[in-house]
Design a protein around this motif. Structure first.
Motif, PDB file in Angstrom:
ATOM      1  N   ILE A 153       0.877  -1.179   0.000  1.00  0.00           N
ATOM      2  CA  ILE A 153       0.000   0.000   0.000  1.00  0.00           C
ATOM      3  C   ILE A 153       0.909   1.222   0.000  1.00  0.00           C
ATOM      4  O   ILE A 153       1.633   1.486   0.959  1.00  0.00           O
ATOM      5  CB  ILE A 153      -0.971   0.008   1.202  1.00  0.00           C
ATOM      6  CG1 ILE A 153      -1.890  -1.221   1.118  1.00  0.00           C
ATOM      7  CG2 ILE A 153      -1.791   1.305   1.232  1.00  0.00           C
ATOM      8  CD1 ILE A 153      -2.942  -1.319   2.209  1.00  0.00           C
ATOM      9  N   GLU A 154       0.897   1.935  -1.114  1.00  0.00           N
ATOM     10  CA  GLU A 154       1.868   3.010  -1.346  1.00  0.00           C
ATOM     11  C   GLU A 154       1.431   4.336  -0.737  1.00  0.00           C
ATOM     12  O   GLU A 154       2.255   5.161  -0.388  1.00  0.00           O
ATOM     13  CB  GLU A 154       2.010   3.240  -2.866  1.00  0.00           C
ATOM     14  CG  GLU A 154       2.624   2.076  -3.625  1.00  0.00           C
ATOM     15  CD  GLU A 154       4.092   1.931  -3.290  1.00  0.00           C
ATOM     16  OE1 GLU A 154       4.721   2.975  -3.030  1.00  0.00           O
ATOM     17  OE2 GLU A 154       4.583   0.788  -3.258  1.00  0.00           O
ATOM     18  N   ASP A 155       0.132   4.555  -0.708  1.00  0.00           N
ATOM     19  CA  ASP A 155      -0.382   5.881  -0.381  1.00  0.00           C
ATOM     20  C   ASP A 155      -0.633   5.974   1.131  1.00  0.00           C
ATOM     21  O   ASP A 155      -1.581   5.365   1.652  1.00  0.00           O
ATOM     22  CB  ASP A 155      -1.688   6.089  -1.171  1.00  0.00           C
ATOM     23  CG  ASP A 155      -2.027   7.548  -1.347  1.00  0.00           C
ATOM     24  OD1 ASP A 155      -1.419   8.385  -0.654  1.00  0.00           O
ATOM     25  OD2 ASP A 155      -2.920   7.854  -2.169  1.00  0.00           O
ATOM     26  N   VAL A 156       0.235   6.717   1.831  1.00  0.00           N
ATOM     27  CA  VAL A 156       0.150   6.785   3.292  1.00  0.00           C
ATOM     28  C   VAL A 156      -0.001   8.234   3.739  1.00  0.00           C
ATOM     29  O   VAL A 156       0.793   9.096   3.361  1.00  0.00           O
ATOM     30  CB  VAL A 156       1.412   6.172   3.953  1.00  0.00           C
ATOM     31  CG1 VAL A 156       1.310   6.253   5.474  1.00  0.00           C
ATOM     32  CG2 VAL A 156       1.607   4.737   3.505  1.00  0.00           C
ATOM     33  N   SER A 157      -1.023   8.467   4.544  1.00  0.00           N
ATOM     34  CA  SER A 157      -1.249   9.798   5.110  1.00  0.00           C
ATOM     35  C   SER A 157      -1.040   9.709   6.618  1.00  0.00           C
ATOM     36  O   SER A 157      -1.373   8.697   7.244  1.00  0.00           O
ATOM     37  CB  SER A 157      -2.683  10.233   4.804  1.00  0.00           C
ATOM     38  OG  SER A 157      -2.928  11.500   5.374  1.00  0.00           O
ATOM     39  N   LEU A 158      -0.479  10.755   7.211  1.00  0.00           N
ATOM     40  CA  LEU A 158      -0.298  10.799   8.669  1.00  0.00           C
ATOM     41  C   LEU A 158      -1.118  11.953   9.233  1.00  0.00           C
ATOM     42  O   LEU A 158      -1.129  13.047   8.664  1.00  0.00           O
ATOM     43  CB  LEU A 158       1.180  11.017   9.035  1.00  0.00           C
ATOM     44  CG  LEU A 158       2.217  10.063   8.428  1.00  0.00           C
ATOM     45  CD1 LEU A 158       3.622  10.446   8.896  1.00  0.00           C
ATOM     46  CD2 LEU A 158       1.920   8.611   8.814  1.00  0.00           C
ATOM     47  N   ASP A 159      -1.792  11.712  10.354  1.00  0.00           N
ATOM     48  CA  ASP A 159      -2.537  12.766  11.060  1.00  0.00           C
ATOM     49  C   ASP A 159      -1.700  13.280  12.220  1.00  0.00           C
ATOM     50  O   ASP A 159      -1.177  12.465  13.001  1.00  0.00           O
ATOM     51  CB  ASP A 159      -3.805  12.182  11.715  1.00  0.00           C
ATOM     52  CG  ASP A 159      -4.950  12.009  10.756  1.00  0.00           C
ATOM     53  OD1 ASP A 159      -4.756  12.193   9.551  1.00  0.00           O
ATOM     54  OD2 ASP A 159      -6.051  11.667  11.247  1.00  0.00           O
TER      55      ASP A 159
END
Ligand code: SF4
Length: 367
Positions: A153-159
């Motif tokens: 899973i390439e698409d990583v978002s951090l909060d």
């Protein structure tokens, strides 16, 4: 059509959180999946589909969707696909907490069709995470990102959360640097708000905590805006920044006022002028579903002025901005002279300084 699924279960309530959640040690995955798929079937044939027939994005938000049995995510996506075409290359996001990220779980999410993970990091400072009552530790974040990528899973978002009380001694720029070091595709940066009926609300009421002052809040927001530019991120919405080509398609659809269906307790739906929302509590939602009653908690039709406010507010919160003719020329001149906005041919968009005043500017634009 864009689909949001609210998975309300959390291991415990974070100190600042007033979301519609259900604290459960054992997550009733099977019952949740069955109630949500029942609601999904009831949406078929609804006039909301007039604008669009296919599903363009799916977003599992919460609560903590990563606490649902991974097989439940697969069942939900399969059930969605049985009724409607999910567009080729559709963005399918799952919100996850770092402590739920295991090689087996990520592999199952990926096989189910998830292609984007939004990881709830909030801070890399162990004492801040304890204060927030988060269930994960700072040193679980980097291995979680590695595990997600290793599973394909390439698409990583951090909060991350900024604007914490000064007494915590949180080093915001250090947290930002640690986030950039993990090379995320996307960052969501939320300012802490003190809500009633949360542990934080009670601490503030008793004077045990002093909320951040406006000046420090603004400094942290502006520091983030500068750091994002330095690291090649596009700050494309007041709380969101992405590497080129990695804007969140699901959230961007809300800001464009595209139609969306929300499934699960407390989820909201919007199409045309209609806004409707589900029963807030999981137990009430589940009971209504089991008894064959409607899970809808309420609905409204937006009047013309409410539509206008929504369009202006949503336009101003993104870097796409608004058509220039939506605002009187003297207002445009005033905002640009103050450094709150910039114009490009035919458009006006807020600067970071302007975003700090978003609510007031949107209200004055529609007054
Ligand atoms: S994990 Fe998220 S939804 Fe759950 S209590 Fe914490 S902040 Fe709220």
């Amino acid at each position: 059509m864009h689909l949001y699924i609210h998975v309300p279960f959390c291991a415990r309530r974070c100190s600042y959180c007033d979301f519609a959640i259900a604290v459960r040690r054992d997550v009733p995955s099977r019952r949740f999946v069955s109630a949500v798929l029942k609601e999904w079937r009831q949406w078929q044939g609804h006039p909301a589909w007039e604008e669009s027939k296919d599903v363009g994005t799916v977003y599992f938000g919460g609560g903590t969707p990563s606490r649902l049995d991974p097989g439940g995510i697969a069942e939900l996506l399969a059930g969605i696909g049985r009724e409607r075409q999910v567009a080729a290359g559709a963005e399918v996001t799952l919100e996850a907490n770092p402590d739920d990220v295991t090689p087996a779980a990520v592999a199952a999410w990926r096989v189910a069709g998830v292609n984007r993970i939004s990881l709830g990091v909030q801070s890399f400072d162990p004492s801040v995470l304890r204060w927030m009552h988060r269930t994960h530790s700072a040193d679980q974040v980097a291995p979680a990102v590695e595990t997600i990528r290793a599973a394909g899973i390439e698409d990583v978002s951090l909060d991350l959360i900024f604007g914490l009380p000064a007494s915590l001694g949180r080093d915001w720029e250090r947290d930002l640097a640690q986030a950039f070091a993990l090379a995320p595709d996307h960052l969501s940066l939320y300012g802490l708000t003190v809500e009633e009926h949360t542990p934080l609300g009670r601490w503030a009421e008793r004077g045990e905590v002093t909320p951040v002052d406006e000046e420090r809040y603004a400094e942290e927001f502006l520091a983030a805006d500068r750091a994002l530019a330095l690291h090649g991120f596009e700050h494309y919405e007041v709380s969101s920044a992405a590497r080129p080509g990695r804007r969140a398609r699901h959230n961007s659809a809300y800001w464009r006022r595209a139609p969306f269906i929300g499934l699960g307790p407390s989820a909201h739906s919007g199409f045309g002028r209609t806004r409707r929302w589900n029963l807030r509590d999981w137990s009430a939602y589940e009971r209504a579903s089991a008894e064959g009653r409607s899970v809808v908690g309420g609905s409204e039709e937006l009047a013309a002025d409410a539509v206008e406010l929504e369009e202006v507010y949503l336009g101003l919160r993104t870097s796409d901005g608004l058509a220039l003719e939506r605002l009187p020329p003297d207002m445009v001149a005033g905002w640009t002279a103050a450094g709150w906005a910039r114009t490009t041919p035919g458009r006006i968009r807020l600067t970071a300084e302007g975003w700090l005043r978003l609510d007031a500017l949107a209200a004055s634009a529609t007054a």
